[in-house]
Design an enzyme around this catalytic site. Structure first.
Site, short mmCIF file in Angstrom:
data_model
loop_
_atom_site.label_atom_id
_atom_site.label_comp_id
_atom_site.label_asym_id
_atom_site.label_seq_id
_atom_site.Cartn_x
_atom_site.Cartn_y
_atom_site.Cartn_z
N ASN A 73 -42.12 58.52 -47.00
CA ASN A 73 -41.54 58.91 -48.28
C ASN A 73 -41.87 57.88 -49.33
OD1 ASN A 73 -38.94 57.25 -49.30
ND2 ASN A 73 -39.13 57.07 -47.08
N ASN A 132 -30.08 46.12 -49.16
CA ASN A 132 -31.39 46.73 -48.92
C ASN A 132 -32.48 45.76 -49.35
OD1 ASN A 132 -33.70 48.21 -48.85
ND2 ASN A 132 -32.90 49.96 -49.99
N PHE A 133 -33.00 45.01 -48.38
CA PHE A 133 -34.12 44.10 -48.64
C PHE A 133 -35.40 44.70 -48.08
CE2 PHE A 133 -31.46 39.89 -48.52
CZ PHE A 133 -30.81 40.29 -49.68
N CYS A 135 -36.85 48.23 -48.96
CA CYS A 135 -37.59 49.38 -49.49
C CYS A 135 -39.02 48.97 -49.83
CB CYS A 135 -36.89 49.95 -50.71
SG CYS A 135 -37.66 51.48 -51.24
N THR A 201 -38.39 51.24 -43.63
CA THR A 201 -39.63 51.98 -43.37
C THR A 201 -40.86 51.06 -43.44
OG1 THR A 201 -39.71 52.60 -45.68
CG2 THR A 201 -38.70 54.17 -44.17
N CYS A 343 -49.96 68.34 -7.04
CA CYS A 343 -51.15 68.28 -7.91
C CYS A 343 -51.59 69.68 -8.32
CB CYS A 343 -52.28 67.57 -7.16
SG CYS A 343 -53.82 67.57 -8.05
N CYS A 353 -59.22 57.69 -15.58
CA CYS A 353 -59.54 56.49 -14.82
C CYS A 353 -61.04 56.22 -14.87
CB CYS A 353 -59.07 56.63 -13.37
SG CYS A 353 -59.24 55.08 -12.44
N CYS A 382 -52.76 50.20 -13.21
CA CYS A 382 -52.54 50.12 -14.66
C CYS A 382 -51.57 51.16 -15.17
CB CYS A 382 -53.87 50.24 -15.39
SG CYS A 382 -54.60 51.88 -15.30
N CYS A 389 -50.85 62.32 -16.14
CA CYS A 389 -50.63 63.48 -15.26
C CYS A 389 -49.56 64.40 -15.84
CB CYS A 389 -50.21 63.00 -13.88
SG CYS A 389 -49.83 64.36 -12.75
C1 LIG Z 1 -36.48 59.88 -47.82
C2 LIG Z 1 -35.97 58.54 -47.39
C3 LIG Z 1 -35.27 57.75 -48.28
C4 LIG Z 1 -34.80 56.52 -47.87
N1 LIG Z 1 -34.07 55.79 -48.74
C5 LIG Z 1 -33.55 54.59 -48.35
C6 LIG Z 1 -32.69 53.86 -49.19
O1 LIG Z 1 -32.39 54.26 -50.30
N2 LIG Z 1 -32.21 52.69 -48.74
C7 LIG Z 1 -32.49 52.20 -47.50
O2 LIG Z 1 -32.00 51.14 -47.15
N3 LIG Z 1 -33.29 52.88 -46.67
C8 LIG Z 1 -33.81 54.08 -47.07
N4 LIG Z 1 -34.60 54.80 -46.18
C9 LIG Z 1 -34.88 54.23 -44.85
C10 LIG Z 1 -33.92 54.76 -43.79
O3 LIG Z 1 -32.61 54.35 -44.08
C11 LIG Z 1 -34.27 54.23 -42.40
O4 LIG Z 1 -34.22 52.82 -42.40
C12 LIG Z 1 -35.66 54.64 -41.96
O5 LIG Z 1 -35.94 55.96 -42.39
C13 LIG Z 1 -35.85 54.55 -40.43
O6 LIG Z 1 -35.00 55.40 -39.71
P1 LIG Z 1 -35.44 56.85 -39.14
O7 LIG Z 1 -36.65 56.65 -38.32
O8 LIG Z 1 -34.24 57.36 -38.41
O9 LIG Z 1 -35.75 57.71 -40.34
C14 LIG Z 1 -35.07 56.05 -46.57
C15 LIG Z 1 -35.79 56.84 -45.70
C16 LIG Z 1 -36.22 58.09 -46.08
C17 LIG Z 1 -36.96 58.94 -45.12
S1 SF4 Z 2 -53.47 53.24 -11.87
FE1 SF4 Z 2 -55.20 52.93 -13.30
S2 SF4 Z 2 -56.79 52.06 -11.98
FE2 SF4 Z 2 -55.30 52.98 -10.59
S3 SF4 Z 2 -56.09 55.00 -10.23
FE3 SF4 Z 2 -54.60 55.15 -11.92
S4 SF4 Z 2 -55.91 54.99 -13.75
FE4 SF4 Z 2 -57.16 54.25 -12.06
S1 SF4 Z 3 -53.50 64.46 -13.34
FE1 SF4 Z 3 -51.95 64.94 -11.79
S2 SF4 Z 3 -52.05 67.18 -11.57
FE2 SF4 Z 3 -53.92 66.55 -12.65
S3 SF4 Z 3 -55.43 66.30 -11.01
FE3 SF4 Z 3 -54.51 64.29 -11.36
S4 SF4 Z 3 -52.83 64.16 -9.90
FE4 SF4 Z 3 -53.42 66.32 -10.03
#
Ligand SMILES: Cc1cc2nc3c(=O)[nH]c(=O)nc-3n(C[C@H](O)[C@H](O)[C@H](O)COP(=O)(O)O)c2cc1C
Ligand code: SF4
Ligand code: SF4
Ligand SMILES: Cc1cc2nc3c(=O)[nH]c(=O)nc-3n(C[C@H](O)[C@H](O)[C@H](O)COP(=O)(O)OP(=O)(O)OC[C@H]3O[C@@H](n4cnc5c(N)ncnc54)[C@H](O)[C@@H]3O)c2cc1C
Ligand code: SF4
Lengths: 422, 446
Positions: A73, A132-133, A135, A201, A343, A353, A382, A389
Site C-alpha cells: 500500500n 509509528n516509527f 511508515c 511494512t 507415492c 534433487c 537437505c 512432495c
Molecule cells: C493499507 C494499510 C495501511 C496501513 N497504515 C498504517 C498506519 O497508519 N500506521 C501503522 O503503524 N501501520 C500501518 N500499516 C501497517 C500495518 O499496521 C501492519 O504493520 C502491516 O500491514 C503488517 O501486518 P499484516 O501483514 O497483518 O498486514 C498499514 C498497512 C496497510 C496494509
Molecule cells: S533430502 Fe535432498 S539430497 Fe536427499 S534425496 Fe531429498 S533432495 Fe536429494
Molecule cells: S514427490 Fe512424493 S509422490 Fe512424487 S514421486 Fe516423489 S515421493 Fe512420490
C-alpha cells in the site's frame, strides 16, 4: 479451562488478537464491528499531521491462483479530521470497555507537537499509545515514519519527548526497513518505551503492468515504493521478532508481534518467539473481521491439547531453540525415505534433487508410473524432496547420525573430520 | 412401431445434440484447474497420450497466461489437438493416468484445458507454424482423415508440397462423418481442417477415390512418396438370417446420416437394438435415443469386464436411458412384410480366454426375443481389403502391414491410422501420421 486472555502492560484484552493500525481501525463503525466480531483490541489508525491520500493505493502479489499472497500500500496515516477520530475513539471505549484501545501516533517532529497530540489522545481514555516509527512511504519525505525508525538516535530523542508527557503505556512500532531492528529497538527501550511492536511494512514493488510498463499501484501513470505486508512477509517478521527476543535489552519489554498473521497457527508462532499479543491487518482486510473466530478457537484448542493454561505458559518458548550456525551439531544426519505405498509417482522429488540438490534419487522407468527411490549414500538430508512432495508424510527424513556425539563446526575443524566428496 | 424421422422439435434436437463436454466458461475457471496441476516430471499423463503432448508444460503455460505458447505445445505434438480435446476417450488415456487418481481425487481435466488453449488458437486464427522453404519434394496422401492431415502438416512444415486425395467432399474423415454429433459438430470439423491447411502447401482434392479415380501406381509415378490414410470401411456383417430386412442398418451409415444431414431427416425406430459394445455402438445407441427412439437396447455377447468401450462411455449410454443386455449374441432377425419385427438372441456364457487374453463367449442353448423395429450393427468395422490386396500391399485381414515408422512393403509408400490398426482412436491416427511423416522426410532426403 484454557484462558486465552492477554495482559499487556496492564492493558487487558479477552484474547491476544488486536487489529493493527490500518484501515480496519480507522473509524468508529469499523472498530465497533470488529469488537462485536470478537477482536481483543485495536490499534487505532495512526493520527498526526494532516494528510491526503491518492488513488489507487494498493497492489498485490498473487501466487499460483492464490490471491494476495503479499499486499502493498501507499497509504498515509489517517486523513480524517483529528477531532472526529478523537471523539470516535472515546465512544468506542465507552461501548466496549473490556477491549484494548491503543492509539497510533505520528506527530510532526517537534517536542511540542508530540506533547500536544499525546494530551489530546489521552483525554479520550485510550489505554496505550503506539509510536509509528515505521511508515515507509509518504511520511518519510516529511521526516516522519521510517526516517525516525531508521535512525536510532532520532528514535531515542522522540521517545524521550513522548515519555516526558505520556501517562499510559507506550509501545514503539519498529520499521523493518533497516538491516537490523535491534539498534532502534534498544534506543526506544533505553529512552523509556514500555514495549515494542513489529513489523511495519517493507518497502517493495509488487509488480509491473506489462502493457503500460507502470509499476503497481498505478497513480496516473506513476508509482512509488509501497509497504509490503500479508502472508509473504511473515518469515521476515518472525526473524526480526526473534532478534528482539534474543537481545538482552529489548527482550526485557513485552512485544506485540505483527506481519502476515492470517491464522491461529501464525499467531502461535509469533507468541512462541516472544510476542504477548499479535496484530493483524492484511488478513482482516482480505477476509473481514470474522477471521477472529477461528483465531480464538484454534488457539484455544491448541492450548488445550498442549496443556497450556494461559498464554504466558508458552510465550517465548521457541527462542532458546535458535542458536548460532557454529553451534549446530554436524554429526546429526538425516536421509530421505519414500513411502512407496503413498507415492503418486509425480517425479517432483526426482527432478528437484536431480537439478537442484544432490542427484540422490533413482528413477526407474514404468508406464505410465515411474518408481522413485532414494540413494541413501548420496542423500545430504537437505529436505528439498520432502518439501516438494505433494503427498503428506510420503517422504520422511530418517535420522542416521554420522557419530554418536555432538560435534560443532569448530570441533569438526580441530579434529580434521572429512569434508563432502561430491 | 415404425421407423420414422422428425420425432422431436427443433429445440429438443438442439438440446440433445449440444456439446457433451462443455468448455470452461472463463479464464478463471480454467486457471483453477490449471493451478491444481502438479507439473509432474516425466509425467504419467504425457506417457498415456498416444501423441505424447507435453501436458504439464501446456497446462503451466495456461497458468502463466501464455495461451499461445500452450497451443503451440499442443499442436507441435498433435495438430488435431483441438479435435482430440473433444473426442479422446481421456479416461483411458491421459486423464486416466493423472496422478490425482492415485490420491482418489478427480484428475486434472486435461482435455478441457487442451480445448481451452486450442479453441482460442482457432478462434483467433493464431498461425503458430511457418513453412520452411520449399524443398521441391512432392507427396501424395490418400484420405483427409486425422492420419492424413497430421502427416500432411508435418511434411508441409518441412517444405514438402502435399496433395491429399479424398473421396468425400469434406475433410476430417470419421471426425467429420463418424464421431457422435454431441462431441464435435460438422462446422467445427470444417474449421479444424481449414485451420490445419492454412499453413499452406497442402492441397486437398475432394471427390477423388483411390481405386476409382486414381491409382496407387499413378500416384507413385507422379510423387516422391505416398501416404495411405484411408481408414476402414463399413460395419462388419453379422452373417445371420434376416440381415437384409428393412430396418437393419449399419452404425457407420446411420451416424454418417446424422453427421451429414439435419437431425430431423434421420429416421429412427421406436424400439432399437444396437449390436456391439464398442465406441461406435455407444455412439449409435445414444444418438438413436437422442433422435427420439423410445427404447434402445445394447446387445453384447460378453460381459462388462470384456467390453471394448470405457466406463465413461457405458455411463453415457446408461444416463441416456439405454438398456444393456450382456451375454447375448444375435442369432436371427425376423420380420413381417420385409420389415424388422424381432431380434432373436442366443444367451451366452463366458468360455476360455483366447490368444489376446479376452474370454470367448459360448452358447448356453437358451434363446430370447427382443421386439424391435430397428437393428443397428456396430460389431466392428471391416478394412478395405480389396483395395489393399489389389495394390499388392502386405496386410493382415485387410489391415495394411507396416514397420514401426509406417513404411509398407512398397518402397516410398507409407500408411497409418485406422487402415493399419483396424480402427482405434483419432489420437492414434494422428500419431501414426506424425511418425510416418518423419520417416518420409528421412526417405525423401536419402
Ligand atoms: C493499507 C494499510 C495501511 C496501513 N497504515 C498504517 C498506519 O497508519 N500506521 C501503522 O503503524 N501501520 C500501518 N500499516 C501497517 C500495518 O499496521 C501492519 O504493520 C502491516 O500491514 C503488517 O501486518 P499484516 O501483514 O497483518 O498486514 C498499514 C498497512 C496497510 C496494509
Ligand atoms: S533430502 Fe535432498 S539430497 Fe536427499 S534425496 Fe531429498 S533432495 Fe536429494
Ligand atoms: S514427490 Fe512424493 S509422490 Fe512424487 S514421486 Fe516423489 S515421493 Fe512420490
Ligand atoms: C462411430 C464412430 C465413433 C468414433 N468415436 C470416436 C471418438 O469419440 N473418439 C476417437 O478418438 N475416435 C473415435 N472414433 C475413431 C476415429 O474416428 C478413427 O480412429 C479416426 O478417424 C481414424 O483416422 P484415419 O485418418 O485413420 O481414418 P478416417 O478418419 O477414416 O479417414 C479416412 C479418410 O480417407 C477417406 N477415404 C477412404 N477411402 C478412400 C479412398 N479409397 N480414396 C480416397 N479417400 C478415401 C475417407 O473418406 C476419410 O476421409 C470413432 C469411430 C467411429 C466409426
Ligand atoms: S499427471 Fe495430472 S497433475 Fe501430473 S502433470 Fe499430468 S495432469 Fe498435471
Amino acid at each position: 479451562m484454557t484462558d486465552i486472555s492477554a495482559n499487556f502492560l496492564g492493558i487487558k484484552s479477552p484474547n491476544p488478537f488486536w487489529l493493527a493500525s490500518a484501515p480496519p481501525t480507522d473509524k468508529k463503525i469499523n472498530v465497533l464491528r470488529a469488537f462485536e466480531a470478537g477482536w481483543g483490541g485495536v490499534v487505532w489508525k495512526t493520527l498526526g499531521s494532516q494528510v491526503k491520500n491518492v488513488s489507487s493505493r494498493y497492489s498485490a502479489v498473487n501466487y499460483n491462483g492464490t490471491k494476495v499472497m503479499g499486499f502493498n500500500n501507499i497509504e498515509l496515516i489517517s486523513d480524517r479530521p483529528l477531532e472526529l477520530n478523537l471523539r470516535e475513539i472515546k465512544e468506542c471505549i465507552k461501548l466496549f470497555p473490556d477491549r484494548a484501545m491503543i492509539v497510533s501516533l505520528m506527530a510532526d517532529n517537534t517536542r511540542e507537537k508530540w506533547h500536544e497530540l499525546i494530551a489530546q489522545v489521552e483525554d479520550t481514555g485510550a489505554h496505550g499509545l503506539e509510536l509509528n516509527f515505521g511508515c515507509p512511504h509518504g511520511m518519510t519525505e516529511r521526516g516522519m515514519g521510517a526516517v525516525v525508525g531508521q535512525d536510532p538516535e532520532i528514535a531515542r530523542l522522540v521517545v524521550e519527548w513522548v515519555m516526558e508527557k505520556a501517562t499510559v503505556p507506550v509501545i514503539t512500532k519498529l520499521t523493518p526497513n533497516v538491516h537490523s531492528v535491534v539498534p532502534t529497538g534498544r534506543a526506544a527501550v533505553e529512552a523509556g518505551s514500555h514495549a515494542l511492536s513489529l513489523i511495519n511494512t517493507i518497502q517493495s514493488v509488487t509488480g509491473i503492468d506489462l502493457d503500460t510498463f507502470v509499476p503497481n499501484p498505478n497513480v496516473a501513470g506513476k508509482s512509488v515504493f509501497g509497504g509490503y505486508c500479508g502472508p509473504a512477509v511473515k518469515p521476515i517478521a518472525l526473524k526480526m521478532l526473534a532478534t528482539i527476543s534474543q537481545d538482552p535489552v529489548t527482550s526485557k519489554v513485552p512485544v506485540s508481534g505483527i506481519g502476515g498473521v492470517s491464522t491461529w497457527k501464525d499467531a502461535v508462532e509469533f507468541m512462541l518467539l516472544g510476542a504477548t499479543t499479535v496484530q493483524v491487518c492484511t488478513a482482516a482486510m482480505k477476509h473481514g473481521f470474522r477471521i477472529v473466530e477461528d483465531l480464538c478457537e484454534g488457539l484455544n484448542n491448541w492450548m488445550d491439547e498442549k496443556g497450556f493454561k494461559t498464554i504466558n505458559d508458552f510465550i517465548g518458548k521457541s527462542v532458546p531453540h535458535l542458536t548460532q550456525w557454529e553451534e549446530l551439531d554436524i554429526n546429526y544426519h538425516i536421509v530421505a525415505n519414500i513411502d512407496q505405498t503413498k507415492c503418486i509417482h509425480c517425479g517432483l522429488c526426482y527432478i528437484a534433487c536431480e537439478d537442484g540438490s544432490h542427484q540422490s534419487i533413482n528413477q526407474q522407468y514404468g508406464k505410465p508410473y515411474n518408481t522413485y527411490t532414494i540413494r541413501e549414500e548420496d542423500c545430504v538430508g537437505c529436505n528439498l524432496c520432502k518439501l516438494i512432495c505433494p503427498v503428506d508424510n510420503c517422504i520422511t527424513m530418517v535420522e542416521q547420525r554420522k557419530g554418536p556425539e555432538y560435534v560443532n563446526w569448530k570441533e569438526f575443524q580441530l579434529r580434521g573430520m572429512p569434508l563432502n566428496d561430491h | 412401431m415404425a421407423i420414422k424421422n422428425n420425432r422431436l422439435t427443433a429445440e429438443q434436437y438442439q438440446q440433445n445434440f449440444s456439446d457433451i463436454h462443455p468448455p470452461f466458461d472463463s479464464r478463471e475457471s480454467a486457471l483453477v484447474e490449471a493451478n491444481r496441476c502438479l507439473f509432474c516430471y516425466d509425467a504419467p499423463c504425457t506417457k498415456s497420450c498416444p501423441t505424447e503432448i507435453n501436458i504439464p508444460k501446456f497446462i503451466k503455460q495456461i497458468s502463466t497466461d501464455n495461451v499461445k505458447g500452450s497451443a503451440h505445445t499442443i499442436f507441435a505434438a498433435n495438430i488435431m489437438g483441438a479435435g482430440c480435446s473433444r473426442v479422446c476417450p481421456v479416461e483411458k488415456l491421459c486423464e486416466g493416468s493423472c496422478v490425482y487418481n492415485l490420491l482418489e481425487e478427480p484428475p486434472i481435466p486435461i482435455a478441457r484445458l487442451q480445448r481451452y488453449a486450442t479453441e482460442q488458437a482457432m478462434e483467433k486464427n493464431w498461425q503458430l507454424f511457418t513453412r520452411k522453404p520449399a524443398t521441391g519434394k512432392k507427396v501424395a496422401i490418400v484420405g483427409a482423415g486425422p492420419a492424413g492431415l497430421s502427416c500432411a502438416h508435418i511434411l508441409s512444415r518441412e517444405g514438402v508440397d502435399v496433395t491429399i486425395y479424398e473421396k468425400e467432399n469434406k475433410g476430417g474423415g470419421l471426425m467429420t462423418y463418424g464421431i457422435a454429433a454431441y462431441k464435435v459438430t460438422p462446422q467445427f470439423c470444417e474449421q479444424e481442417v481449414n485451420y490445419i491447411t492454412a499453413l499452406g502447401g497442402i492441397q486437398i482434392k475432394y471427390g477423388q477415390e483411390l481405386g476409382k479415380h486414381i491409382s496407387l501406381a499413378a500416384l507413385k509415378a507422379q510423387y516422391d512418396a505416398v501416404f495411405l490414410g484411408f481408414g476402414v470401411g463399413l460395419a462388419r456383417q453379422l452373417n445371420i438370417p434376416g440381415e437384409e430386412l428393412e430396418g437393419v442398418v449399419d452404425a457407420i451409415r446411420f451416424i454418417y446420416n446424422i453427421r451429414a444431414g439435419a437431425y430431423d431427416r434421420v429416421p429412427v425406430g421406436d424400439k432399437v437394438a444396437v449390436i456391439g459394445m464398442g465406441m461406435t455402438a455407444i455412439d449409435a445407441a445414444t444418438q438413436a435415443k437422442r433422435l427420439g427412439a423410445q427404447e434402445v437396447t445394447l446387445v453384447y455377447r460378453r460381459t462388462q469386464a470384456e467390453m471394448p468401450c470405457t466406463e465413461a462411455e457405458l455411463d453415457l449410454a446408461k444416463l441416456d436411458g439405454c438398456r444393456i443386455i450382456w451375454l447375448a449374441a444375435p442369432a436371427m432377425i425376423k420380420g413381417e412384410q420385409g420389415k424388422v419385427t424381432q431380434l432373436v438372441c442366443n444367451l451366452m456364457q463366458l468360455g476360455e480366454a483366447d490368444a489376446s487374453g479376452r474370454r470367448s463367449s459360448v452358447e448356453t442353448g437358451e434363446k430370447f426375443i427382443l421386439e424391435v423395429d430397428m437393428v443397428i450393427k456396430a460389431a466392428g468395422q471391416i478394412p478395405f481389403e480389396e483395395l489393399v490386396t489389389s495394390n499388392q500391399l502386405q496386410h493382415a485381414q485387410g489391415k495394411i502391414t507396416v514397420q514401426k515408422n509406417g513404411a509398407t512393403n512398397i518402397p516410398g509408400v507409407f500408411a497409418g491410422g485406422d487402415c493399419v490398426n483396424g480402427g482405434k482412436e483419432v489420437v492414434d491416427a494422428v500419431q501414426a501420421g506424425k511418425l510416418a511423416a518423419n520417416a518420409m522426410l528421412d526417405y525423401l532426403s536419402s
